[in-house]
Motif scaffolding. Structure first.
Motif, PDB file in Angstrom:
ATOM      1  N   ASP A 266     -69.642  -9.070  25.032  1.00 16.09           N
ATOM      2  CA  ASP A 266     -69.697 -10.305  25.821  1.00 16.09           C
ATOM      3  C   ASP A 266     -71.106 -10.670  26.281  1.00 16.09           C
ATOM      4  O   ASP A 266     -71.315 -11.772  26.806  1.00 16.09           O
ATOM      5  CB  ASP A 266     -68.812 -10.168  27.068  1.00 16.09           C
TER       6      ASP A 266
ATOM      7  N   TRP B 286     -71.738 -23.216  33.625  1.00 20.91           N
ATOM      8  CA  TRP B 286     -71.049 -21.924  33.478  1.00 20.91           C
ATOM      9  C   TRP B 286     -69.604 -22.007  33.963  1.00 20.91           C
ATOM     10  O   TRP B 286     -68.715 -21.388  33.381  1.00 20.91           O
ATOM     11  CB  TRP B 286     -71.815 -20.839  34.228  1.00 20.91           C
ATOM     12  N   GLU B 287     -69.377 -22.770  35.015  1.00 22.00           N
ATOM     13  CA  GLU B 287     -67.997 -22.969  35.462  1.00 22.00           C
ATOM     14  C   GLU B 287     -67.186 -23.674  34.389  1.00 22.00           C
ATOM     15  O   GLU B 287     -66.031 -23.300  34.111  1.00 22.00           O
ATOM     16  CB  GLU B 287     -67.988 -23.776  36.768  1.00 22.00           C
TER      17      GLU B 287
ATOM     18  N   TYR C 102     -66.765 -19.282  33.360  1.00 22.99           N
ATOM     19  CA  TYR C 102     -67.341 -18.174  34.127  1.00 22.99           C
ATOM     20  C   TYR C 102     -67.290 -18.398  35.646  1.00 22.99           C
ATOM     21  O   TYR C 102     -67.873 -17.629  36.410  1.00 22.99           O
ATOM     22  CB  TYR C 102     -68.797 -17.947  33.708  1.00 22.99           C
TER      23      TYR C 102
ATOM     24  N   LEU D  71     -66.369 -15.563  38.352  1.00 17.96           N
ATOM     25  CA  LEU D  71     -67.180 -14.355  38.514  1.00 17.96           C
ATOM     26  C   LEU D  71     -67.768 -14.271  39.918  1.00 17.96           C
ATOM     27  O   LEU D  71     -68.072 -15.295  40.542  1.00 17.96           O
ATOM     28  CB  LEU D  71     -68.328 -14.341  37.498  1.00 17.96           C
TER      29      LEU D  71
ATOM     30  N   LEU E 259     -76.782 -15.409  33.869  1.00 22.29           N
ATOM     31  CA  LEU E 259     -75.400 -15.025  33.615  1.00 22.29           C
ATOM     32  C   LEU E 259     -75.358 -13.650  32.964  1.00 22.29           C
ATOM     33  O   LEU E 259     -75.854 -13.469  31.848  1.00 22.29           O
ATOM     34  CB  LEU E 259     -74.722 -16.060  32.706  1.00 22.29           C
TER      35      LEU E 259
ATOM     36  N   ALA F 254     -72.816 -11.923  31.509  1.00 18.86           N
ATOM     37  CA  ALA F 254     -71.429 -12.159  31.091  1.00 18.86           C
ATOM     38  C   ALA F 254     -70.694 -10.867  30.770  1.00 18.86           C
ATOM     39  O   ALA F 254     -69.474 -10.783  30.937  1.00 18.86           O
ATOM     40  CB  ALA F 254     -71.413 -13.088  29.871  1.00 18.86           C
TER      41      ALA F 254
ATOM     42  N   GLY G  47     -70.168  -9.090  34.168  1.00 23.32           N
ATOM     43  CA  GLY G  47     -69.177  -9.861  34.889  1.00 23.32           C
ATOM     44  C   GLY G  47     -69.639 -10.364  36.232  1.00 23.32           C
ATOM     45  O   GLY G  47     -68.886 -10.347  37.202  1.00 23.32           O
TER      46      GLY G  47
ATOM     47  N   VAL H 107     -72.736 -13.367  38.138  1.00 19.29           N
ATOM     48  CA  VAL H 107     -73.824 -14.338  38.023  1.00 19.29           C
ATOM     49  C   VAL H 107     -74.923 -13.920  38.991  1.00 19.29           C
ATOM     50  O   VAL H 107     -74.663 -13.717  40.182  1.00 19.29           O
ATOM     51  CB  VAL H 107     -73.340 -15.758  38.347  1.00 19.29           C
TER      52      VAL H 107
END
Length: 558
Positions: free
Chosen positions: A223, A476-477, A481, A484, A517, A519, A522, A524
């Motif tokens: 990821d 990102w939202e 994401y 997170l 990020l 990712a 997990g 930000v």
């Protein structure tokens, strides 16, 4: 008064074979993978078999904002574990591994101190079981595969200007912060600007410390975002086909390390992510394993409670389904005086007024920790220069905050010197009064999460973020994401982003310079001010004093 050095105390320790330490926890010898006589890894098969067992009580040790006076958070963690065992409890400790960079730089090691240490101290502060080397290798394998993919035609369409994956090494080296690679002509690839971070700042380190097992580890590695295309779409590690080989390199490193304290009590030492750019806690797998094997588990979080404890609660506990039963907040009289304006050279003289002036820093941490619904006890880590009047000033202040402070002499006396704290902590943990809850819900927008931490933990007036940062968070939202947690990267020395503002400052904003990020891990990351991911060595690094003596023993580590 002359005291033995940490390394002298550690070298004189009477260690038990690691199989005996494992046996006391119920770990059969065949499930210990020994590294010499005094350290071992616990097999994944054994850990898998613990599912379904009831968890012990989880005790978090954190501290006030660090000062040059020293607080002794790891020393208190180790001492408290010894103290709990001394009063008849079955306890284990969980701490992070030490990074070579700080060991040879200025900070020193991470094995505790005085009579409250984990041994073998030399091994722990050097190569240990090779976990950090494995993480370094896995990280840099991905770096090599990214450049190799670009060299052989760039099938994924990576924008060479937007490769965000740097290289790492476990050493402080400012010369490598910003470099140009692939010089020398066509055969060496395409020149580009990049750099090195220290290994503990690697997202691979954060992932290893949050992964539940090898399958989860490989998924998280895949990821990770390593680059972007010209249309700004992300390229993942799995696109480079690196996640499988990286997992192979990390297979043994995923297994927790078991060692012992000076008093022959069990210690799990595993992982070590930065408490700035990452969450600053030991591995989830080590903590969960310890909770299945011991009635009480004492662990710590990096830096002060505004960074380490906040991330322990909002990131590690949230993601791992953990909940602390009690928090121990470490403070020293010396640090209170420094927060009260006393210079380091003058800390030895009694100054009750300065202690009282510095206590608001302690008070703010107490209030913050209580906001998570967890009971708090203050451990006053004793120094020989402390006077009775100064200690009483701290006790009186803490009592006025609705908590209690207990004087601890574990550095000097080991478990014997911290029995009072151990007894009280066990009572609180057993009482079941903790009502732990993270500070914000998963579905809160990312910017609001950042604002919540800044307002509720730092006591800032506002968060300052320009349109670029706000647009990135919104994107990102939109990409999925938004649920997170946020990982605040700021100075550890102050509640504000100005390291010079000690005490409990007010009337400041928190500027967000950029967001990143992570990712795979997990979370930000919100970068507040200047955060160094590759430290430099000081003018006189500790490495100058580290050597082998005539007997072949290590000297100079601390």
């Amino acid at each position: 008064m002359t005291f033995a050095t940490d390394i002298e105390i550690a070298r004189a320790a009477t260690k038990k074979p690691i199989q005996q330490i494992g046996e006391a926890l119920g770990i059969p010898a065949e499930h210990l993978l020994p590294y010499g006589h005094d350290k071992a890894k616990v097999s994944q098969d054994f850990i898998d078999g613990l599912e379904g067992r009831e968890n012990g009580k989880l005790i978090l040790v954190t501290a006030i904002n660090p000062t040059p006076a020293g607080e002794g958070k790891t020393t208190t963690t180790v001492g408290l574990g010894d103290g709990l065992n001394r009063i008849g409890k079955k306890a284990a400790i969980c701490i992070r591994e030490a990074s070579l960079g700080p060991n040879f730089g200025m900070k020193g090691g991470a094995a505790g101190g005085g009579r409250a240490q984990v041994v073998p101290m030399e091994d722990m502060n050097l190569h240990f079981t090779g976990d950090f080397h494995a993480i370094t290798s896995a990280h840099n394998l991905l770096s090599a595969m990214i450049d190799n993919h670009i060299y052989w035609g760039n099938e994924l369409g990576i924008d060479e200007r937007r490769v965000v994956w740097r290289r790492v090494m476990d050493m402080n080296d400012r010369a490598l912060r910003d470099i140009v690679t692939s010089l020398g002509g066509v055969a060496n690839g395409y020149p580009r600007q990049t750099g090195f971070d220290i290994t503990v700042a690697s997202e691979v380190m954060a992932i290893l410390c949050l992964a539940a097992d090898l399958d989860d580890l490989q998924r998280r590695l895949g990821d990770m975002i390593v680059a972007y295309r010209r249309d700004k779409s992300p390229v993942f590690a799995r696109d480079i086909k690196a996640d499988g080989a990286m997992t192979v390199l990390l297979k043994d490193a995923m297994q927790p390390n078991l060692v012992q304290t000076l008093e022959n009590n069990p210690a799990f030492v595993h992982g070590g992510p930065f408490a700035n750019i990452a969450h600053g806690c030991n591995s989830v797998i080590a903590t969960k394993t310890a909770l299945k094997l011991a009635d009480y588990v004492v662990t710590e979080a990096g830096f002060g409670a505004d960074l380490g404890a906040e991330k322990f609660m909002n990131i590690k506990c949230r993601k791992a389904g953990l909940a602390p039963d009690v928090v121990v907040l470490v403070a020293t009289v010396r640090a209170m005086k420094m927060n009260g304006g006393v210079a380091k050279a003058d800390l030895g003289a009694e100054n009750v007024a300065a202690v009282e002036a510095g206590c608001p820093n302690l008070g703010r941490h107490i209030g913050n920790l209580k906001s998570f619904g967890v009971p708090v006890v203050v451990a006053i880590n004793h120094f020989v220069t402390d006077t009775d009047a100064e200690v009483e000033a701290v006790r009186d202040f803490v009592a006025a905050q609705g908590a209690e402070a207990i004087l601890c002499r574990h550095w000097e006396k080991g478990g014997e010197g911290i029995e009072a704290l151990a007894t009280r902590v066990a009572e609180i943990a057993d009482s079941g009064v903790s009502q732990f809850a993270p500070l914000y819900p998963d579905d809160m927008p990312l910017l609001e999460k950042i604002e919540t931490v800044a307002r509720e933990v730092y006591h800032a007036d506002a968060v300052v973020a320009d349109k670029t940062v706000r647009d990135q968070l919104a994107a990102w939202e939109e990409a999925g994401y938004g649920s997170l947690p946020v990982c605040m990267a700021k100075t550890q020395y102050s509640f504000s982003t100005d390291p010079g503002q000690r005490g409990a400052p007010t009337g400041f904003d928190v500027p967000i310079r950029e967001v990143r990020l992570s990712a795979g891990a997990g979370f930000v990351v919100a970068i507040c001010g200047q955060i160094m991911t590759m430290p430099g060595l000081p003018r006189r690094p500790s490495a100058e004093a580290i050597r082998l003596n005539d007997a072949g023993d290590v000297e100079g580590l601390f």
